[in-house]
Design an enzyme around this catalytic site. Structure first.
Site, PDB file in Angstrom:
ATOM      1  N   ASP A   1       0.832  -1.191  -0.041  1.00  0.00           N
ATOM      2  CA  ASP A   1      -0.002   0.057   0.017  1.00  0.00           C
ATOM      3  C   ASP A   1       0.802   1.374   0.081  1.00  0.00           C
ATOM      4  O   ASP A   1       2.167   1.185   0.367  1.00  0.00           O
ATOM      5  CB  ASP A   1      -0.964   0.145   1.394  1.00  0.00           C
ATOM      6  CG  ASP A   1      -1.965  -0.855   0.983  1.00  0.00           C
ATOM      7  OD1 ASP A   1      -2.136  -1.748   0.152  1.00  0.00           O
ATOM      8  OD2 ASP A   1      -2.920  -0.772   2.110  1.00  0.00           O
TER       9      ASP A   1
ATOM     10  N   HIS B   1      -6.031   2.899  -4.506  1.00  0.00           N
ATOM     11  CA  HIS B   1      -5.883   3.002  -3.128  1.00  0.00           C
ATOM     12  C   HIS B   1      -6.471   4.437  -2.748  1.00  0.00           C
ATOM     13  O   HIS B   1      -6.084   5.198  -1.972  1.00  0.00           O
ATOM     14  CB  HIS B   1      -4.546   2.829  -2.431  1.00  0.00           C
ATOM     15  CG  HIS B   1      -4.276   2.473  -0.895  1.00  0.00           C
ATOM     16  ND1 HIS B   1      -5.532   1.792  -0.363  1.00  0.00           N
ATOM     17  CD2 HIS B   1      -3.397   2.980  -0.150  1.00  0.00           C
ATOM     18  CE1 HIS B   1      -5.026   1.800   0.923  1.00  0.00           C
ATOM     19  NE2 HIS B   1      -3.854   2.630   1.028  1.00  0.00           N
TER      20      HIS B   1
ATOM     21  N   HIS C   1       3.761  -2.125   3.367  1.00  0.00           N
ATOM     22  CA  HIS C   1       3.771  -0.785   2.639  1.00  0.00           C
ATOM     23  C   HIS C   1       5.101  -0.663   2.050  1.00  0.00           C
ATOM     24  O   HIS C   1       6.251  -0.738   2.582  1.00  0.00           O
ATOM     25  CB  HIS C   1       3.519   0.090   3.791  1.00  0.00           C
ATOM     26  CG  HIS C   1       2.211   0.282   4.269  1.00  0.00           C
ATOM     27  ND1 HIS C   1       1.908  -0.738   5.373  1.00  0.00           N
ATOM     28  CD2 HIS C   1       1.109   0.977   4.317  1.00  0.00           C
ATOM     29  CE1 HIS C   1       0.706  -0.586   5.549  1.00  0.00           C
ATOM     30  NE2 HIS C   1       0.067   0.385   5.077  1.00  0.00           N
TER      31      HIS C   1
END
Length: 243
Positions: free
Chosen positions: A60, A110, A205
């Site tokens: 992400d 996202h 991430h």
């Protein structure tokens, strides 16, 4: 006497409604913040029917300068991942975003800004955020992504209504690394490893060096334990893009 009984009854009634209100709040809070609950939106968090040693890795918040190192590690282990990208970061790092796609990884939406207030956006604004990022992705990929991961993993009625319009599939996870909260690589590694099982989806991430370091260890662990890192398409048996 009658007045006293009425007073007691009123107090009991008020307490009853307060209790119900608190229970309702807890249910809604849990359903909104726990992405696997499917309370507001149907979410793919793993494949519980998978029996082979297959697992998916997702990232992400990129593209980011650290994404290049993530790609290097994935290439070294011949692993494909899915990157849930923030629209404004695609604009900031277009070459890195292009590299993600060129190396055969999936990309998902996202949101555009990943605002701390995203959970309070109304339907129209959620749609605008999603569609703006879709356009940025499609400009490079050549087609629309069908994958969406909510910022912070929080869902709500506005998001449900927005996704009914945009037709994205909501993707969650069942192995949360907490690499966005702690920099303790040992803690992150152990937290992931003890949760690894067939059909799982790992959340990382691609924005920090500690994640890169942990990723290399995870990929080594998966290889040594005969796991195959597969795409979300393969793991969940869904289409990642509109043709």
């Amino acid at each position: 006497m009658l007045l006293a009984l009425v007073s007691v009854f009123v107090v009991v009634e008020i307490k009853y409604f307060v209790l119900l209100g608190c229970l309702w709040f807890l249910v809604v809070f849990f359903g909104s913040s726990y992405i696997a609950s499917n309370y507001h939106v149907k979410t793919y968090c793993c494949n519980p029917l998978e029996t082979e040693k297959k697992i998916a890795i997702t990232f992400d918040d990129g593209p980011h300068e650290m994404t290049v190192l993530v790609l290097d590690a994935l290439r070294q282990y011949n692993a494909k991942a899915t990157f849930f990208c923030i629209g404004k970061n695609i604009e900031k790092n277009p070459d890195i975003f292009r590299k993600i796609i060129e190396e055969g990884h999936l990309v998902g939406n996202h949101s555009y800004g990943h605002s701390s207030f995203f959970d309070f956006y109304r339907k129209k604004r959620v749609i605008a955020e999603i569609e703006k990022t879709d356009a940025l992705i499609a400009a490079v990929l050549g087609k629309k992504t069908r994958l969406f991961r909510p910022p912070f993993g929080v869902t709500n009625p506005s998001m449900r209504r927005a996704l009914a319009v945009t037709k994205h599939k909501t993707i969650g996870w069942n192995i949360r690394s907490l690499d966005g909260i702690t920099k303790n690589e040992k803690f992150i590694y152990k937290r992931i490893v003890k949760r690894i099982a067939p059909g799982g989806i790992i959340l990382l991430h691609d924005t920090s060096l500690q994640t890169v370091n942990v990723l290399k260890q995870i990929l080594e662990f998966l290889q040594n334990n005969n796991y195959t890192v597969v795409s979300l398409e393969q793991l969940l048996k869904i289409k990642a893009h509109e043709e």
